[in-house]
Write a protein that holds these residues in place. Structure first.
Motif, PDB file in Angstrom:
ATOM      1  N   ILE A   6       0.847  -1.203   0.000  1.00  0.00           N
ATOM      2  CA  ILE A   6       0.000   0.000   0.000  1.00  0.00           C
ATOM      3  C   ILE A   6       0.877   1.247   0.000  1.00  0.00           C
ATOM      4  CG2 ILE A   6      -1.913   1.184   1.126  1.00  0.00           C
ATOM      5  CD1 ILE A   6      -2.558  -1.431   2.557  1.00  0.00           C
ATOM      6  N   LEU A   8       2.291   3.419  -3.477  1.00  0.00           N
ATOM      7  CA  LEU A   8       3.266   3.142  -4.546  1.00  0.00           C
ATOM      8  C   LEU A   8       4.102   4.384  -4.826  1.00  0.00           C
ATOM      9  CD1 LEU A   8       0.971   0.965  -6.816  1.00  0.00           C
ATOM     10  CD2 LEU A   8       2.716   0.197  -5.191  1.00  0.00           C
ATOM     11  N   GLY A   9       4.693   4.923  -3.767  1.00  0.00           N
ATOM     12  CA  GLY A   9       5.528   6.118  -3.891  1.00  0.00           C
ATOM     13  C   GLY A   9       6.978   5.760  -4.095  1.00  0.00           C
ATOM     14  N   LYS A  10       7.842   6.694  -3.733  1.00  0.00           N
ATOM     15  CA  LYS A  10       9.280   6.578  -3.998  1.00  0.00           C
ATOM     16  C   LYS A  10       9.887   5.351  -3.312  1.00  0.00           C
ATOM     17  CE  LYS A  10       9.729  10.945  -2.687  1.00  0.00           C
ATOM     18  NZ  LYS A  10       8.353  11.458  -2.730  1.00  0.00           N
ATOM     19  N   ILE A  11       9.254   4.900  -2.243  1.00  0.00           N
ATOM     20  CA  ILE A  11       9.760   3.723  -1.549  1.00  0.00           C
ATOM     21  C   ILE A  11       8.900   2.495  -1.872  1.00  0.00           C
ATOM     22  CG2 ILE A  11      10.272   2.740   0.731  1.00  0.00           C
ATOM     23  CD1 ILE A  11      12.008   5.188   0.053  1.00  0.00           C
ATOM     24  N   LEU A  29      -1.470  -1.098  -4.081  1.00  0.00           N
ATOM     25  CA  LEU A  29      -2.665  -0.278  -3.852  1.00  0.00           C
ATOM     26  C   LEU A  29      -2.230   1.162  -3.652  1.00  0.00           C
ATOM     27  CD1 LEU A  29      -5.717   0.088  -3.098  1.00  0.00           C
ATOM     28  CD2 LEU A  29      -5.067  -0.492  -0.746  1.00  0.00           C
ATOM     29  N   ASP A  30      -2.832   2.062  -4.442  1.00  0.00           N
ATOM     30  CA  ASP A  30      -2.563   3.490  -4.230  1.00  0.00           C
ATOM     31  C   ASP A  30      -3.854   4.257  -4.441  1.00  0.00           C
ATOM     32  OD1 ASP A  30       0.324   5.182  -4.139  1.00  0.00           O
ATOM     33  OD2 ASP A  30      -1.453   6.341  -4.698  1.00  0.00           O
ATOM     34  N   CYS A  84       3.204   1.243   3.215  1.00  0.00           N
ATOM     35  CA  CYS A  84       4.338   2.099   2.878  1.00  0.00           C
ATOM     36  C   CYS A  84       3.866   3.506   2.517  1.00  0.00           C
ATOM     37  CB  CYS A  84       5.073   1.460   1.707  1.00  0.00           C
ATOM     38  SG  CYS A  84       6.816   1.755   1.808  1.00  0.00           S
ATOM     39  N   ILE A  85       2.882   4.001   3.262  1.00  0.00           N
ATOM     40  CA  ILE A  85       2.440   5.383   3.034  1.00  0.00           C
ATOM     41  C   ILE A  85       3.072   6.244   4.126  1.00  0.00           C
ATOM     42  CG2 ILE A  85       0.250   4.557   2.079  1.00  0.00           C
ATOM     43  CD1 ILE A  85      -1.102   5.731   4.639  1.00  0.00           C
ATOM     44  N   ASN A  99      -4.940   9.977   8.202  1.00  0.00           N
ATOM     45  CA  ASN A  99      -4.925   9.178   6.974  1.00  0.00           C
ATOM     46  C   ASN A  99      -4.566   7.720   7.260  1.00  0.00           C
ATOM     47  OD1 ASN A  99      -4.872   8.487   4.204  1.00  0.00           O
ATOM     48  ND2 ASN A  99      -2.716   9.021   4.047  1.00  0.00           N
ATOM     49  N   LEU A 103      -6.754   4.070   7.004  1.00  0.00           N
ATOM     50  CA  LEU A 103      -6.284   2.910   6.242  1.00  0.00           C
ATOM     51  C   LEU A 103      -6.242   1.664   7.130  1.00  0.00           C
ATOM     52  CD1 LEU A 103      -4.983   1.706   3.656  1.00  0.00           C
ATOM     53  CD2 LEU A 103      -2.773   2.331   4.637  1.00  0.00           C
ATOM     54  N   THR A 122       7.710   4.859   8.723  1.00  0.00           N
ATOM     55  CA  THR A 122       8.423   5.251   9.951  1.00  0.00           C
ATOM     56  C   THR A 122       7.416   5.798  10.966  1.00  0.00           C
ATOM     57  OG1 THR A 122      10.274   5.840   8.545  1.00  0.00           O
ATOM     58  CG2 THR A 122      10.359   6.608  10.832  1.00  0.00           C
ATOM     59  N   LYS A 219      14.913   2.507  13.655  1.00  0.00           N
ATOM     60  CA  LYS A 219      14.794   3.469  12.553  1.00  0.00           C
ATOM     61  C   LYS A 219      14.862   4.912  13.079  1.00  0.00           C
ATOM     62  CE  LYS A 219      13.791   5.441   8.661  1.00  0.00           C
ATOM     63  NZ  LYS A 219      14.661   5.459   7.507  1.00  0.00           N
ATOM     64  N   CYS A 273      12.941  13.240   6.455  1.00  0.00           N
ATOM     65  CA  CYS A 273      13.388  12.288   7.479  1.00  0.00           C
ATOM     66  C   CYS A 273      14.123  12.943   8.646  1.00  0.00           C
ATOM     67  CB  CYS A 273      14.281  11.228   6.844  1.00  0.00           C
ATOM     68  SG  CYS A 273      13.454  10.310   5.535  1.00  0.00           S
TER      69      CYS A 273
HETATM   70  N1  LIG Z   1      11.564   8.953   0.766  1.00  0.00           N
HETATM   71  C1  LIG Z   1      12.587   8.490   1.484  1.00  0.00           C
HETATM   72  O1  LIG Z   1      13.761   8.799   1.235  1.00  0.00           O
HETATM   73  C2  LIG Z   1      12.339   7.503   2.617  1.00  0.00           C
HETATM   74  C3  LIG Z   1      13.434   6.833   3.169  1.00  0.00           C
HETATM   75  C4  LIG Z   1      13.210   5.928   4.192  1.00  0.00           C
HETATM   76  C5  LIG Z   1      11.924   5.711   4.640  1.00  0.00           C
HETATM   77  N2  LIG Z   1      10.881   6.369   4.078  1.00  0.00           N
HETATM   78  C6  LIG Z   1       9.547   6.059   4.572  1.00  0.00           C
HETATM   79  O2  LIG Z   1       8.787   5.387   3.575  1.00  0.00           O
HETATM   80  C7  LIG Z   1       7.419   5.752   3.666  1.00  0.00           C
HETATM   81  C8  LIG Z   1       6.891   6.155   2.301  1.00  0.00           C
HETATM   82  O3  LIG Z   1       7.572   7.290   1.841  1.00  0.00           O
HETATM   83  P1  LIG Z   1       7.619   7.697   0.300  1.00  0.00           P
HETATM   84  O4  LIG Z   1       8.771   8.626   0.154  1.00  0.00           O
HETATM   85  O5  LIG Z   1       7.540   6.489  -0.583  1.00  0.00           O
HETATM   86  O6  LIG Z   1       6.258   8.529   0.117  1.00  0.00           O
HETATM   87  P2  LIG Z   1       5.633   9.094  -1.231  1.00  0.00           P
HETATM   88  O7  LIG Z   1       4.952  10.358  -0.875  1.00  0.00           O
HETATM   89  O8  LIG Z   1       6.620   9.083  -2.344  1.00  0.00           O
HETATM   90  O9  LIG Z   1       4.520   8.004  -1.619  1.00  0.00           O
HETATM   91  C9  LIG Z   1       3.421   7.715  -0.850  1.00  0.00           C
HETATM   92  C10 LIG Z   1       2.349   7.053  -1.713  1.00  0.00           C
HETATM   93  O10 LIG Z   1       1.340   6.599  -0.833  1.00  0.00           O
HETATM   94  C11 LIG Z   1       0.056   6.871  -1.431  1.00  0.00           C
HETATM   95  N3  LIG Z   1      -0.934   6.931  -0.346  1.00  0.00           N
HETATM   96  C12 LIG Z   1      -0.990   7.818   0.685  1.00  0.00           C
HETATM   97  N4  LIG Z   1      -2.046   7.509   1.488  1.00  0.00           N
HETATM   98  C13 LIG Z   1      -2.626   6.416   0.960  1.00  0.00           C
HETATM   99  C14 LIG Z   1      -3.748   5.636   1.336  1.00  0.00           C
HETATM  100  N5  LIG Z   1      -4.442   5.923   2.415  1.00  0.00           N
HETATM  101  N6  LIG Z   1      -4.078   4.582   0.579  1.00  0.00           N
HETATM  102  C15 LIG Z   1      -3.363   4.294  -0.553  1.00  0.00           C
HETATM  103  N7  LIG Z   1      -2.300   4.985  -0.955  1.00  0.00           N
HETATM  104  C16 LIG Z   1      -1.936   6.048  -0.207  1.00  0.00           C
HETATM  105  C17 LIG Z   1       0.279   8.181  -2.150  1.00  0.00           C
HETATM  106  O11 LIG Z   1      -0.692   8.370  -3.145  1.00  0.00           O
HETATM  107  C18 LIG Z   1       1.696   8.017  -2.702  1.00  0.00           C
HETATM  108  O12 LIG Z   1       1.700   7.447  -3.984  1.00  0.00           O
HETATM  109  C19 LIG Z   1       7.368   6.889   4.689  1.00  0.00           C
HETATM  110  O13 LIG Z   1       6.950   6.367   5.906  1.00  0.00           O
HETATM  111  C20 LIG Z   1       8.753   7.335   4.861  1.00  0.00           C
HETATM  112  O14 LIG Z   1       8.930   7.711   6.195  1.00  0.00           O
HETATM  113  C21 LIG Z   1      11.064   7.249   3.073  1.00  0.00           C
END
Ligand SMILES: NC(=O)c1ccc[n+]([C@@H]2O[C@H](COP(=O)([O-])OP(=O)(O)OC[C@H]3O[C@@H](n4cnc5c(N)ncnc54)[C@H](O)[C@@H]3O)[C@@H](O)[C@H]2O)c1
Length: 427
Positions: A6, A8-11, A29-30, A84-85, A99, A103, A122, A219, A273
């Motif tokens: 859940i 589909l962002g950068k992580i 799921l996004d 992973c949101i 949010n 979920l 996190t 973490k 972070c």
């Molecule tokens: N970006 C980084 O460098 C990094 C590094 C380590 C850990 N993290 C952790 O990873 C997690 C995700 O970060 P990210 O950078 O991938 O975020 P992101 O903003 O790139 O992506 C989040 C995705 O989640 C979707 N989303 C949000 N709420 C939702 C819901 N209720 N149902 C379905 N989809 C939903 C959004 O549409 C988006 O596509 C965070 O907890 C962050 O702390 C991030």
């Protein structure tokens, strides 16, 4: 094995692809329909992640990954659900659970008996057990450790090199019960592969932690360590500046023996972070002293820069100043908690006309932050280097006739210290 990821962002997206490439049948799921559409057509929804595009195309072509917005379908069919949101935080870094609570409630209502729920978002220590597991049990009427399983497993990766980092660092897994931990370890062992590393105390791989709190804290602790270290470096730099000491010379000298690992000082610590997770640690924690002090030190650096400029030039009203670099660090288009925006605010309070310049942002983006426009160095009285983008290294600052000062917030242009034309300032 059917896995739903859940978010589909950068992580989440590279993680989902990684699971799919290791034999899982993955549904992503996004909530954003355009993101889902792009993924299903084999298009990357964001730039900059190494190897993402061809791996995504491969997974879509062999149907090991499919993206969807259908919450019920994605949750009820999954054996494993990976969250992973991001946890949203306010401008002070305090968490807002709305949010993610919603979920978790949906997961509780829709998950199947026997499901494993993995939180990778996190979180403040204790959240997995005391908040989410309680809510999951209430919504599902299942019993944790018997009818379903919950673990926390942090993302320890950097965007841009997620695939590489997933192999490089041990995957920490801590469950709400021992059965939960075992289920978590079993799952991650199947869907991840690891580099061999001789420098670790245990073989690289999936590391079971004592409980979910330990995994959450690992973490938060590793990020907080960096914030405290930078806070210490900033404090040393401030001290050194009043004593004709070159702080970088001192840091390089100190770091030449193995017990010292002092970070580079800098005008700001931004991003999603480092400035945020220490707040998770101090949130509801009355024992924190060092972390609170380091956070305050780091937050103060932009304010201090403006104060130093004021001490040098007196009234700053009507001065034209450019903030060079708006992203929180070089090389990434991310402005979250960037000190550049604090600089903007503090300078505006002094009546300064503030302009911005950043290779990652166009004019309309720069205006949207609140700057008066794109900095034209010919017309400025001074500049503050906020981000050490390599492009700024190539600028001949001494050739701009109106420029009276440069505040080097990254100590990246120290050669200007000897300038006869410009006043060089730094912390
Ligand atoms: N970006 C980084 O460098 C990094 C590094 C380590 C850990 N993290 C952790 O990873 C997690 C995700 O970060 P990210 O950078 O991938 O975020 P992101 O903003 O790139 O992506 C989040 C995705 O989640 C979707 N989303 C949000 N709420 C939702 C819901 N209720 N149902 C379905 N989809 C939903 C959004 O549409 C988006 O596509 C965070 O907890 C962050 O702390 C991030």
């Amino acid at each position: 094995m059917k896995v739903t990821v859940i978010g589909l962002g950068k992580i989440g997206l590279p993680l989902a692809i990684n699971f799919a490439r290791n034999g899982a049948t993955v549904t992503g799921l996004d909530q954003q329909e355009d993101v889902v559409r792009q993924i299903n057509s084999g298009t990357e929804p964001f730039p900059g992640e190494r190897d993402l595009l061809f791996r995504l195309k491969e997974c879509i072509a062999n149907s090991s990954l499919i993206a969807s917005t259908n919450v019920e379908e994605c949750l009820s069919s999954a054996e494993v659900i990976v969250i992973c949101i991001p946890l949203i935080v306010d401008s002070d870094g305090n968490p807002n659970f709305e949010n993610i609570d919603r979920l978790v409630n949906e997961i509780g209502k829709n998950m199947s008996k026997g499901a494993l729920i993995c939180f990778e978002t996190t979180l403040p220590v204790g959240t997995t057990r005391s908040r989410f597991t309680v809510d999951l049990e209430a919504a599902s009427r299942f019993k944790v450790g018997k009818d379903f399983f919950v673990v926390f497993s942090p993302e320890r990766v950097l965007t841009g090199r997620v695939f590489e980092d997933l192999q490089k660092y041990p995957k920490l897994v801590g469950g709400v019960t021992n059965e939960c931990t075992s289920k978590g370890v079993e799952f991650y062992t199947k869907v991840l592969t690891f580099d061999i590393r001789s420098d670790l105390s245990r073989p690289n791989g999936v590391w079971a932690m004592r409980n979910s709190e330990s995994a959450e804290f690992a973490k938060v602790a590793e990020t907080t360590y960096r914030d405290v270290n930078i806070g210490l470096a900033n404090e040393f730099a401030v001290y050194a500046s009043s004593l004709n000491i070159d702080i970088m010379e001192v840091i390089f000298a100190s770091n030449s023996q193995p017990y010292s690992h002092i970070h580079r000082p800098g005008i700001s610590v931004g991003g999603h972070c480092i400035p945020v997770y220490p707040k998770f640690y101090t949130w509801k924690n009355s024992e924190s002293q060092i972390v609170t002090a380091a956070r305050a030190r780091n937050l103060d650096m932009p304010f201090r820069a403006v104060k130093q400029i004021k001490e040098e030039f007196g009234d700053l009203k009507e001065l034209k100043v450019g903030v060079l670099g708006i992203t929180y660090r070089a090389g990434v288009k991310e402005s979250a908690f960037s000190g550049a925006l604090d600089l903007l605010r503090y300078l505006q309070n002094e009546g300064v006309q503030v302009f911005g310049l950043d290779p990652f942002y166009n004019e309309s983006e720069i205006l949207s932050f609140g700057f008066l426009g794109v900095a034209n160095l010919d017309e400025l009285d001074g500049v503050i280097i906020h981000t050490d983008h390599p492009e700024f290294k190539a600028i001949d600052f001494e050739s701009f006739k109106n420029l009276r000062f440069i505040y080097d917030g990254r100590r990246s242009l120290t050669e200007l210290n000897d300038s006869k034309i410009l006043k060089y300032l730094t912390f």
